[in-house]
Each structure stands twice: as structure tokens, then as C-alpha cells.
Design a protein around this motif. Structure first.
Motif, PDB file in Angstrom:
ATOM      1  N   THR A  92       0.824  -1.202   0.000  1.00 27.10           N
ATOM      2  CA  THR A  92       0.000   0.000   0.000  1.00 27.10           C
ATOM      3  C   THR A  92       0.857   1.251   0.000  1.00 27.10           C
ATOM      4  O   THR A  92       0.327   2.361  -0.007  1.00 27.10           O
ATOM      5  CB  THR A  92      -0.919   0.048   1.234  1.00 27.10           C
ATOM      6  OG1 THR A  92      -0.105  -0.027   2.415  1.00 27.10           O
ATOM      7  CG2 THR A  92      -1.897  -1.110   1.230  1.00 27.10           C
ATOM      8  N   SER A  93       2.166   1.095   0.049  1.00 22.49           N
ATOM      9  CA  SER A  93       3.035   2.267   0.081  1.00 22.49           C
ATOM     10  C   SER A  93       4.409   1.900  -0.441  1.00 22.49           C
ATOM     11  O   SER A  93       4.704   0.735  -0.706  1.00 22.49           O
ATOM     12  CB  SER A  93       3.144   2.810   1.515  1.00 22.49           C
ATOM     13  OG  SER A  93       3.744   1.848   2.357  1.00 22.49           O
ATOM     14  N   GLY A  94       5.237   2.904  -0.606  1.00 23.32           N
ATOM     15  CA  GLY A  94       6.591   2.657  -1.058  1.00 23.32           C
ATOM     16  C   GLY A  94       6.705   2.401  -2.541  1.00 23.32           C
ATOM     17  O   GLY A  94       7.621   1.714  -2.985  1.00 23.32           O
ATOM     18  N   PHE A  95       5.785   2.956  -3.345  1.00 20.36           N
ATOM     19  CA  PHE A  95       5.833   2.750  -4.784  1.00 20.36           C
ATOM     20  C   PHE A  95       6.951   3.601  -5.393  1.00 20.36           C
ATOM     21  O   PHE A  95       7.263   4.684  -4.910  1.00 20.36           O
ATOM     22  CB  PHE A  95       4.489   3.088  -5.417  1.00 20.36           C
ATOM     23  CG  PHE A  95       3.386   2.166  -4.979  1.00 20.36           C
ATOM     24  CD1 PHE A  95       3.266   0.900  -5.523  1.00 20.36           C
ATOM     25  CD2 PHE A  95       2.487   2.558  -3.994  1.00 20.36           C
ATOM     26  CE1 PHE A  95       2.257   0.032  -5.109  1.00 20.36           C
ATOM     27  CE2 PHE A  95       1.481   1.702  -3.579  1.00 20.36           C
ATOM     28  CZ  PHE A  95       1.368   0.435  -4.138  1.00 20.36           C
ATOM     29  N   ALA A  96       7.516   3.086  -6.480  1.00 20.97           N
ATOM     30  CA  ALA A  96       8.648   3.761  -7.112  1.00 20.97           C
ATOM     31  C   ALA A  96       8.259   5.135  -7.638  1.00 20.97           C
ATOM     32  O   ALA A  96       7.134   5.342  -8.109  1.00 20.97           O
ATOM     33  CB  ALA A  96       9.191   2.900  -8.250  1.00 20.97           C
ATOM     34  N   HIS A  97       9.211   6.058  -7.583  1.00 23.46           N
ATOM     35  CA  HIS A  97       8.966   7.422  -8.054  1.00 23.46           C
ATOM     36  C   HIS A  97       9.247   7.505  -9.549  1.00 23.46           C
ATOM     37  O   HIS A  97      10.187   8.173 -10.002  1.00 23.46           O
ATOM     38  CB  HIS A  97       9.850   8.404  -7.280  1.00 23.46           C
ATOM     39  CG  HIS A  97       9.480   9.829  -7.505  1.00 23.46           C
ATOM     40  ND1 HIS A  97      10.228  10.891  -7.037  1.00 23.46           N
ATOM     41  CD2 HIS A  97       8.420  10.403  -8.157  1.00 23.46           C
ATOM     42  CE1 HIS A  97       9.668  12.031  -7.393  1.00 23.46           C
ATOM     43  NE2 HIS A  97       8.564  11.770  -8.073  1.00 23.46           N
ATOM     44  N   ASP A  98       8.432   6.793 -10.313  1.00 26.45           N
ATOM     45  CA  ASP A  98       8.537   6.824 -11.761  1.00 26.45           C
ATOM     46  C   ASP A  98       7.174   6.457 -12.343  1.00 26.45           C
ATOM     47  O   ASP A  98       6.210   6.241 -11.605  1.00 26.45           O
ATOM     48  CB  ASP A  98       9.634   5.879 -12.274  1.00 26.45           C
ATOM     49  CG  ASP A  98       9.466   4.436 -11.804  1.00 26.45           C
ATOM     50  OD1 ASP A  98       8.327   4.026 -11.479  1.00 26.45           O
ATOM     51  OD2 ASP A  98      10.474   3.703 -11.777  1.00 26.45           O
ATOM     52  N   LYS A  99       7.094   6.385 -13.662  1.00 24.81           N
ATOM     53  CA  LYS A  99       5.808   6.134 -14.320  1.00 24.81           C
ATOM     54  C   LYS A  99       5.245   4.769 -13.945  1.00 24.81           C
ATOM     55  O   LYS A  99       4.040   4.628 -13.698  1.00 24.81           O
ATOM     56  CB  LYS A  99       5.973   6.248 -15.842  1.00 24.81           C
ATOM     57  CG  LYS A  99       4.657   6.156 -16.603  1.00 24.81           C
ATOM     58  CD  LYS A  99       4.862   6.261 -18.106  1.00 24.81           C
ATOM     59  CE  LYS A  99       5.391   7.617 -18.506  1.00 24.81           C
ATOM     60  NZ  LYS A  99       5.456   7.764 -19.989  1.00 24.81           N
ATOM     61  N   GLN A 100       6.092   3.751 -13.902  1.00 25.38           N
ATOM     62  CA  GLN A 100       5.597   2.423 -13.541  1.00 25.38           C
ATOM     63  C   GLN A 100       5.147   2.381 -12.089  1.00 25.38           C
ATOM     64  O   GLN A 100       4.157   1.732 -11.750  1.00 25.38           O
ATOM     65  CB  GLN A 100       6.669   1.352 -13.773  1.00 25.38           C
ATOM     66  CG  GLN A 100       6.178  -0.046 -13.389  1.00 25.38           C
ATOM     67  CD  GLN A 100       7.126  -1.140 -13.819  1.00 25.38           C
ATOM     68  OE1 GLN A 100       7.587  -1.147 -14.953  1.00 25.38           O
ATOM     69  NE2 GLN A 100       7.432  -2.049 -12.915  1.00 25.38           N
ATOM     70  N   GLY A 101       5.862   3.089 -11.217  1.00 29.60           N
ATOM     71  CA  GLY A 101       5.449   3.139  -9.821  1.00 29.60           C
ATOM     72  C   GLY A 101       4.070   3.758  -9.659  1.00 29.60           C
ATOM     73  O   GLY A 101       3.263   3.313  -8.836  1.00 29.60           O
ATOM     74  N   ALA A 102       3.780   4.792 -10.444  1.00 30.50           N
ATOM     75  CA  ALA A 102       2.460   5.420 -10.398  1.00 30.50           C
ATOM     76  C   ALA A 102       1.381   4.444 -10.861  1.00 30.50           C
ATOM     77  O   ALA A 102       0.292   4.375 -10.276  1.00 30.50           O
ATOM     78  CB  ALA A 102       2.442   6.674 -11.263  1.00 30.50           C
ATOM     79  N   GLN A 103       1.682   3.665 -11.904  1.00 31.10           N
ATOM     80  CA  GLN A 103       0.715   2.676 -12.385  1.00 31.10           C
ATOM     81  C   GLN A 103       0.512   1.563 -11.358  1.00 31.10           C
ATOM     82  O   GLN A 103      -0.611   1.081 -11.163  1.00 31.10           O
ATOM     83  CB  GLN A 103       1.195   2.096 -13.714  1.00 31.10           C
ATOM     84  CG  GLN A 103       1.191   3.105 -14.849  1.00 31.10           C
ATOM     85  CD  GLN A 103       1.687   2.513 -16.146  1.00 31.10           C
ATOM     86  OE1 GLN A 103       1.020   1.673 -16.751  1.00 31.10           O
ATOM     87  NE2 GLN A 103       2.869   2.937 -16.587  1.00 31.10           N
ATOM     88  N   SER A 104       1.585   1.147 -10.703  1.00 30.75           N
ATOM     89  CA  SER A 104       1.466   0.129  -9.655  1.00 30.75           C
ATOM     90  C   SER A 104       0.593   0.637  -8.518  1.00 30.75           C
ATOM     91  O   SER A 104      -0.264  -0.088  -7.998  1.00 30.75           O
ATOM     92  CB  SER A 104       2.850  -0.252  -9.120  1.00 30.75           C
ATOM     93  OG  SER A 104       3.623  -0.893 -10.103  1.00 30.75           O
ATOM     94  N   ALA A 105       0.819   1.884  -8.120  1.00 39.74           N
ATOM     95  CA  ALA A 105       0.011   2.458  -7.048  1.00 39.74           C
ATOM     96  C   ALA A 105      -1.465   2.494  -7.444  1.00 39.74           C
ATOM     97  O   ALA A 105      -2.339   2.083  -6.670  1.00 39.74           O
ATOM     98  CB  ALA A 105       0.511   3.869  -6.720  1.00 39.74           C
ATOM     99  N   ALA A 106      -1.760   2.963  -8.642  1.00 36.93           N
ATOM    100  CA  ALA A 106      -3.154   3.070  -9.086  1.00 36.93           C
ATOM    101  C   ALA A 106      -3.829   1.707  -9.132  1.00 36.93           C
ATOM    102  O   ALA A 106      -4.989   1.556  -8.729  1.00 36.93           O
ATOM    103  CB  ALA A 106      -3.205   3.733 -10.459  1.00 36.93           C
ATOM    104  N   ALA A 107      -3.115   0.689  -9.631  1.00 39.92           N
ATOM    105  CA  ALA A 107      -3.694  -0.654  -9.713  1.00 39.92           C
ATOM    106  C   ALA A 107      -4.037  -1.189  -8.329  1.00 39.92           C
ATOM    107  O   ALA A 107      -5.125  -1.741  -8.100  1.00 39.92           O
ATOM    108  CB  ALA A 107      -2.725  -1.598 -10.426  1.00 39.92           C
TER     109      ALA A 107
END
Length: 268
Positions: A92-107
Motif C-alpha cells: 500500500t506504500s513505497g511505490f517507485a517514483h517513476d511512471k511504472q510506480g504510479a501505475q502500480s500504485a493506481a492498480a
């Protein structure tokens, strides 16, 4: 707009919500035989207005885990709750600070916000604290407290307090099929998440049989406090594939599947 901005249509996708058909009366098992999937109706629209995707599409509780963990051993012990994710820790946290991290967070946020746990006040507030940007949490809480009313719960087959009636299993799961970044910068990201959802009540003589739906969730995220968090959220129907010809399962089969198969702790 966010709930705090007073625009519920933007938050939950307005009238473009997924829908669940409420059968006419309680005549036996609505799942059995060779019946095709019930048509979607305003009940799923009502549910998604709450959040669920929904945000209603409401059931997976996520506990904090760092983004660096990739050990499969973390996700082998199923939770005892029927609609809970498989695994002892969820992302629920610690997602990467990049485009893929944003997509992982949203999913993963789509999964949480479409969970059955959203029907419980304490669990809903915990989820919102985890996934919503701090400045918008209060607005989301106020909006969802009004939406998840006792009347709403009874309308979807639950008890007034959001618990399932004895002998029934409430099902609400959202499964991301794919993600797409529609806009990205170091501070903000717009992400679309294509999802499939299950919603309904499994049990003998259920008036709200479990049905599936397809929808796309759009989120605006911002990078804050070292993580991606939701600023706004909306939803629309589809894209939906042509339904298959498989026989609809019985209510017992659906309930056993929900109790036997945990959800996922990490969607992407």
C-alpha cells in the motif's frame, strides 16, 4: 474534483457506473442452471457511486509493506477473511517514483477501494488514510460516510452495520487487467486502470446474485511524503468483452470459491 470539492460525479464517474441486476423477488437460486450472466442495472450504479469503485468496486485490506520486497514467501499464507487478499503483508506504500510506480500504485489502490471492507467504517477510514493524499482524506471520509448509509447497506443485501447476513457471503472484488499512464511528471500522474469486478451476495435464495462487470478507473495521483497518493478518482463502463457461454455457477460454488481463493496483495 475530490469529495472535498463537492463534485461526486467526478469522484465516482457520474452516471457511467458499473451495474448489478437485482432479480425480481427471491425465487430460489439465481445462479443455477444454464443461465447467462444477469444484465447490469442501477444497483451496481448505486454501489459504485459510493466508491468502489467503485470507488465502489468494495474488499481487500492492505497492510503496509515496502516496495523493495519481492520475496514470494510473503504471499503464501491465506487470510481467514473470505474477501481478504492472500498473503500476510500487502503493498500500500513505497511505490517507485517513476511512471511504472504510479501505475502500480493506481492498480493496487483500485483493488482496495473496490473492496468489501469499504462497507465497514473503521476499515474504510484506514484504507482512505493509506491511499488518499493527506489534504483530501477528510473530504473523502465525509462523502463516503454519507454514501455508506444503513439504507445503502440494506439495499445491497447487507445488514445495516455493513456485515453480511447469517448464511450469506458478500462478494466485492476488483481485479486490474491493465494500466496506462495518460499523463506523467515527477510530481503528478494520471493513470487509467482497466478492471473486472465481482459484486453481490452468495447464498441460497440471494436476491443479489454475484455478477461481474468491466470498467475503467481514472486516477490523478500526486507524489507526496515519498509516495504516490490519490487526488481524484472517477470511473466509466468498459471496455467489456463478449460474455462466454459457460454455465453460471451455483451460489454454493461461488461462496466456496470466495472463501477458498484469496485475493492478491500486489496487483502490478
Amino acid at each position: 474534483m475530490s469529495p472535498g470539492d463537492g463534485n461526486d460525479d467526478d469522484l465516482y464517474g457520474g452516471t457511467g457506473q458499473t451495474r448489478t441486476r437485482l432479480p425480481d423477488g427471491g425465487q430460489g437460486d439465481m445462479y443455477g442452471g444454464a443461465a447467462r450472466r444477469p444484465a447490469r442495472s442501477s444497483s451496481r450504479s448505486l454501489i459504485t457511486v459510493v466508491g468502489v469503485v467503485v470507488l465502489l468496486v468494495a474488499a481487500i485490506a492492505f497492510a503496509n509493506r515496502g516496495n523493495s520486497s519481492s520475496d514470494d514467501g510473503d504471499a503464501k499464507k491465506p487470510d481467514t477473511s473470505p474477501t481478504a487478499p492472500t498473503g500476510t503483508k500487502a503493498v500500500t506504500s513505497g511505490f517507485a517514483h517513476d511512471k511504472q510506480g504510479a501505475q502500480s500504485a493506481a492498480a493496487n489502490y483500485a483493488v482496495q477501494l473496490g473492496s468489501a471492507e469499504m462497507f465497514n467504517k473503521a476499515q474504510r477510514d484506514r484504507i482512505l488514510q493509506e491511499v488518499i493524499t493527506p489534504s483530501r482524506v477528510t473530504g473523502f471520509e465525509d462523502t463516503l460516510d454519507k454514501a455508506y448509509s444503513p439504507e445503502f447497506n440494506t439495499n445491497v443485501g447487507l445488514n445495516k452495520d455493513g456485515s453480511s447476513p447469517q448464511g450469506y457471503t458478500f462478494v466485492s472484488r476488483t481485479t486490474p487487467i491493465g494500466t496506462k499512464a495518460t499523463g506523467y511528471s515527477a510530481s503528478t500522474a494520471n493513470v487509467a486502470v482497466w478492471c473486472s469486478g465481482l459484486l453481490g451476495m452468495a447464498g441460497e435464495n440471494s436476491k443479489n446474485p454475484v455478477t461481474n462487470s468491466w470498467f475503467t478507473i481514472s486516477m490523478k495521483l500526486e507524489w507526496t511524503g515519498g509516495d504516490w497518493k490519490i487526488v481524484t478518482h472517477s470511473q466509466k463502463d468498459g471496455p467489456a468483452p463478449v460474455p462466454g457461454d459457460e454455465r453460471a455457477s451455483s451460489s454454493d460454488e461461488i461462496a466456496n470459491a470466495v472463501e477458498g481463493y484469496g485475493g492478491f496483495t500486489y496487483a502490478r
